[in-house]
Design a protein around this motif. Structure first.
Motif, mmCIF file in Angstrom:
data_model
loop_
_atom_site.group_PDB
_atom_site.id
_atom_site.type_symbol
_atom_site.label_atom_id
_atom_site.label_comp_id
_atom_site.label_asym_id
_atom_site.label_seq_id
_atom_site.Cartn_x
_atom_site.Cartn_y
_atom_site.Cartn_z
ATOM 1 N N VAL A 72 28.975 9.406 70.363
ATOM 2 C CA VAL A 72 29.602 10.652 69.930
ATOM 3 C C VAL A 72 30.892 10.400 69.144
ATOM 4 O O VAL A 72 31.509 11.332 68.649
ATOM 5 C CB VAL A 72 29.875 11.545 71.163
ATOM 6 N N PHE A 73 31.294 9.158 68.975
ATOM 7 C CA PHE A 73 32.568 8.810 68.359
ATOM 8 C C PHE A 73 32.455 8.645 66.846
ATOM 9 O O PHE A 73 31.830 7.700 66.376
ATOM 10 C CB PHE A 73 33.114 7.516 68.959
ATOM 11 N N PRO A 74 33.094 9.526 66.069
ATOM 12 C CA PRO A 74 33.074 9.376 64.607
ATOM 13 C C PRO A 74 33.730 8.061 64.185
ATOM 14 O O PRO A 74 34.542 7.491 64.916
ATOM 15 C CB PRO A 74 33.888 10.578 64.118
ATOM 16 N N SER A 75 33.409 7.599 62.986
ATOM 17 C CA SER A 75 33.932 6.312 62.522
ATOM 18 C C SER A 75 35.428 6.336 62.242
ATOM 19 O O SER A 75 36.056 5.282 62.122
ATOM 20 C CB SER A 75 33.182 5.862 61.259
ATOM 21 N N ASP A 76 36.023 7.525 62.144
ATOM 22 C CA ASP A 76 37.466 7.598 61.881
ATOM 23 C C ASP A 76 38.311 7.658 63.157
ATOM 24 O O ASP A 76 39.520 7.838 63.096
ATOM 25 C CB ASP A 76 37.804 8.767 60.953
ATOM 26 N N VAL A 77 37.690 7.460 64.325
ATOM 27 C CA VAL A 77 38.423 7.488 65.596
ATOM 28 C C VAL A 77 39.241 6.208 65.760
ATOM 29 O O VAL A 77 38.718 5.112 65.651
ATOM 30 C CB VAL A 77 37.464 7.628 66.794
ATOM 31 N N LYS A 78 40.537 6.385 66.042
ATOM 32 C CA LYS A 78 41.414 5.239 66.307
ATOM 33 C C LYS A 78 42.060 5.315 67.691
ATOM 34 O O LYS A 78 42.614 4.334 68.173
ATOM 35 C CB LYS A 78 42.486 5.137 65.233
ATOM 36 N N MET A 98 39.583 13.096 70.504
ATOM 37 C CA MET A 98 39.580 11.919 69.631
ATOM 38 C C MET A 98 40.489 12.143 68.425
ATOM 39 O O MET A 98 40.554 13.247 67.889
ATOM 40 C CB MET A 98 38.142 11.630 69.192
ATOM 41 N N TYR A 99 41.165 11.060 67.999
ATOM 42 C CA TYR A 99 42.183 11.160 66.954
ATOM 43 C C TYR A 99 41.982 10.101 65.866
ATOM 44 O O TYR A 99 41.434 9.032 66.122
ATOM 45 C CB TYR A 99 43.572 10.999 67.568
ATOM 46 N N THR A 100 42.511 10.405 64.669
ATOM 47 C CA THR A 100 42.366 9.491 63.529
ATOM 48 C C THR A 100 43.520 8.501 63.418
ATOM 49 O O THR A 100 43.497 7.633 62.543
ATOM 50 C CB THR A 100 42.289 10.269 62.201
ATOM 51 N N ASP A 101 44.535 8.637 64.293
ATOM 52 C CA ASP A 101 45.659 7.703 64.265
ATOM 53 C C ASP A 101 45.797 7.036 65.628
ATOM 54 O O ASP A 101 45.062 7.358 66.559
ATOM 55 C CB ASP A 101 46.965 8.423 63.888
ATOM 56 N N THR A 102 46.724 6.095 65.735
ATOM 57 C CA THR A 102 46.865 5.346 66.990
ATOM 58 C C THR A 102 47.868 5.979 67.955
ATOM 59 O O THR A 102 48.146 5.415 69.010
ATOM 60 C CB THR A 102 47.296 3.891 66.702
ATOM 61 N N SER A 103 48.399 7.149 67.601
ATOM 62 C CA SER A 103 49.368 7.802 68.484
ATOM 63 C C SER A 103 48.829 9.114 69.064
ATOM 64 O O SER A 103 49.587 9.896 69.641
ATOM 65 C CB SER A 103 50.669 8.079 67.720
ATOM 66 N N CYS A 104 47.527 9.344 68.924
ATOM 67 C CA CYS A 104 46.892 10.564 69.452
ATOM 68 C C CYS A 104 47.577 11.823 68.918
ATOM 69 O O CYS A 104 47.893 12.749 69.679
ATOM 70 C CB CYS A 104 46.892 10.560 70.975
ATOM 71 N N SER A 105 47.805 11.848 67.599
ATOM 72 C CA SER A 105 48.488 12.982 66.981
ATOM 73 C C SER A 105 47.590 13.816 66.075
ATOM 74 O O SER A 105 47.696 15.038 66.053
ATOM 75 C CB SER A 105 49.688 12.494 66.156
ATOM 76 N N THR A 106 46.710 13.165 65.320
ATOM 77 C CA THR A 106 45.887 13.866 64.335
ATOM 78 C C THR A 106 44.437 13.903 64.807
ATOM 79 O O THR A 106 43.757 12.880 64.813
ATOM 80 C CB THR A 106 45.968 13.168 62.962
ATOM 81 N N PRO A 107 43.954 15.077 65.233
ATOM 82 C CA PRO A 107 42.600 15.139 65.811
ATOM 83 C C PRO A 107 41.485 14.960 64.785
ATOM 84 O O PRO A 107 41.614 15.374 63.638
ATOM 85 C CB PRO A 107 42.551 16.540 66.420
ATOM 86 N N THR A 108 40.417 14.322 65.235
ATOM 87 C CA THR A 108 39.194 14.249 64.431
ATOM 88 C C THR A 108 38.061 15.027 65.096
ATOM 89 O O THR A 108 37.240 15.634 64.418
ATOM 90 C CB THR A 108 38.752 12.807 64.151
ATOM 91 N N ALA A 109 38.024 15.053 66.443
ATOM 92 C CA ALA A 109 36.950 15.775 67.146
ATOM 93 C C ALA A 109 37.267 15.865 68.629
ATOM 94 O O ALA A 109 38.137 15.156 69.131
ATOM 95 C CB ALA A 109 35.614 15.052 66.956
ATOM 96 N N TYR A 110 36.537 16.752 69.309
ATOM 97 C CA TYR A 110 36.595 16.763 70.768
ATOM 98 C C TYR A 110 35.251 17.186 71.328
ATOM 99 O O TYR A 110 34.441 17.822 70.661
ATOM 100 C CB TYR A 110 37.704 17.656 71.323
ATOM 101 N N THR A 111 35.028 16.799 72.583
ATOM 102 C CA THR A 111 33.888 17.292 73.355
ATOM 103 C C THR A 111 34.448 17.829 74.672
ATOM 104 O O THR A 111 35.421 17.300 75.207
ATOM 105 C CB THR A 111 32.854 16.191 73.661
ATOM 106 N N LYS A 112 33.843 18.908 75.163
ATOM 107 C CA LYS A 112 34.243 19.499 76.432
ATOM 108 C C LYS A 112 32.986 19.796 77.239
ATOM 109 O O LYS A 112 32.104 20.509 76.774
ATOM 110 C CB LYS A 112 35.022 20.799 76.212
ATOM 111 N N ASN A 113 32.925 19.255 78.437
ATOM 112 C CA ASN A 113 31.781 19.465 79.311
ATOM 113 C C ASN A 113 32.191 20.380 80.456
ATOM 114 O O ASN A 113 33.080 20.042 81.232
ATOM 115 C CB ASN A 113 31.283 18.128 79.860
ATOM 116 N N GLY A 114 31.555 21.540 80.548
ATOM 117 C CA GLY A 114 31.863 22.499 81.601
ATOM 118 C C GLY A 114 31.015 22.251 82.824
ATOM 119 O O GLY A 114 29.783 22.190 82.731
ATOM 120 N N ASN A 115 31.655 22.080 83.959
ATOM 121 C CA ASN A 115 30.954 21.789 85.208
ATOM 122 C C ASN A 115 31.208 22.900 86.223
ATOM 123 O O ASN A 115 32.353 23.340 86.400
ATOM 124 C CB ASN A 115 31.435 20.447 85.769
ATOM 125 N N THR A 116 30.149 23.359 86.874
ATOM 126 C CA THR A 116 30.233 24.477 87.814
ATOM 127 C C THR A 116 29.725 24.061 89.191
ATOM 128 O O THR A 116 29.229 22.948 89.373
ATOM 129 C CB THR A 116 29.394 25.670 87.309
#
Length: 199
Positions: A72-78, A98-116
């Motif tokens: 699930v990790f895009p190629s621009d994830v750092k 997931m972020y495109t830089d090494t300081s977790c500042s610029t997002p590239t994507a996210y996944t969220k799994n809802g559990n009940t």
């Protein structure tokens, strides 16, 4: 805030999307709720401790960067963070940012799994057996690279074409499978083991 320090043995962020098991071992502390848009509510009692609020890992560059372009990790994830949000007395959201830089500042994507249907069972030492149902998933791409990658991933994973729009969250139904896991909770941290399908 509680801070979530996830020790990720293996990052498989696609887990709830596919209903397979997430291989991670998470030691956590609570952090800023601005990290995620998910609203925290309620609490879950685990032994003599209480899980509540938002738990966020430190910024992880090693495993996220190594996984770039796979699963699930895009190629621009750092870099990336893992998040757990208690959303009611019986539900929680398991998230990967997931972020495109090494300081977790610029997002590239996210996944969220809802559990009940969270149920806390018996203890084994400091660990408690926890069961829950994988009921929903959400995914969002913030870059064109992430959009293309996640569309291809979801097609391969589900057999159905998905048309993502950059910056727009896509919601879907989870696997519906019951998951088994071990939680170890203190007043400021939560450690989560590897979840596995019960049914």
């Amino acid at each position: 805030m509680k801070k979530l320090l996830f020790w990720m043995v293996l990052i498989v962020g696609t887990v709830a999307l596919l209903g397979s098991c997430a291989k991670k071992d998470d030691d956590t502390t609570a952090a800023s709720t601005s990290v995620t848009s998910t609203t925290a509510s309620g609490s879950i009692t685990v032994g003599s401790e209480t899980l509540s609020g938002t738990y966020v890992s430190t910024c992880n560059t090693t495993q996220f960067a190594a996984a770039a372009g796979t699963s699930v990790f895009p190629s621009d994830v750092k870099s990336g963070k893992t998040v757990m949000v208690v959303t009611s007395d019986t539900t929680f959201s398991d998230e990967m940012l997931m972020y495109t830089d090494t300081s977790c500042s610029t997002p590239t994507a996210y996944t969220k799994n809802g559990n009940t249907s969270v149920t806390v069972g018996v203890a084994s030492g400091s660990n408690y057996l926890v069961t829950y149902n994988s009921s929903t998933y959400k995914v969002n791409a913030y870059t064109a690279v992430a959009e293309t990658h996640l569309e291809a991933f979801l097609l391969a994973a589900t057999g159905s074409a998905v048309d993502l729009t950059v910056g727009t969250e896509l919601s879907g139904t989870g696997s519906g499978k019951n998951e088994l896991n071990l939680f170890s909770v203190t007043s400021t941290t939560v450690q989560i083991g590897d979840d596995d399908n019960e049914t």
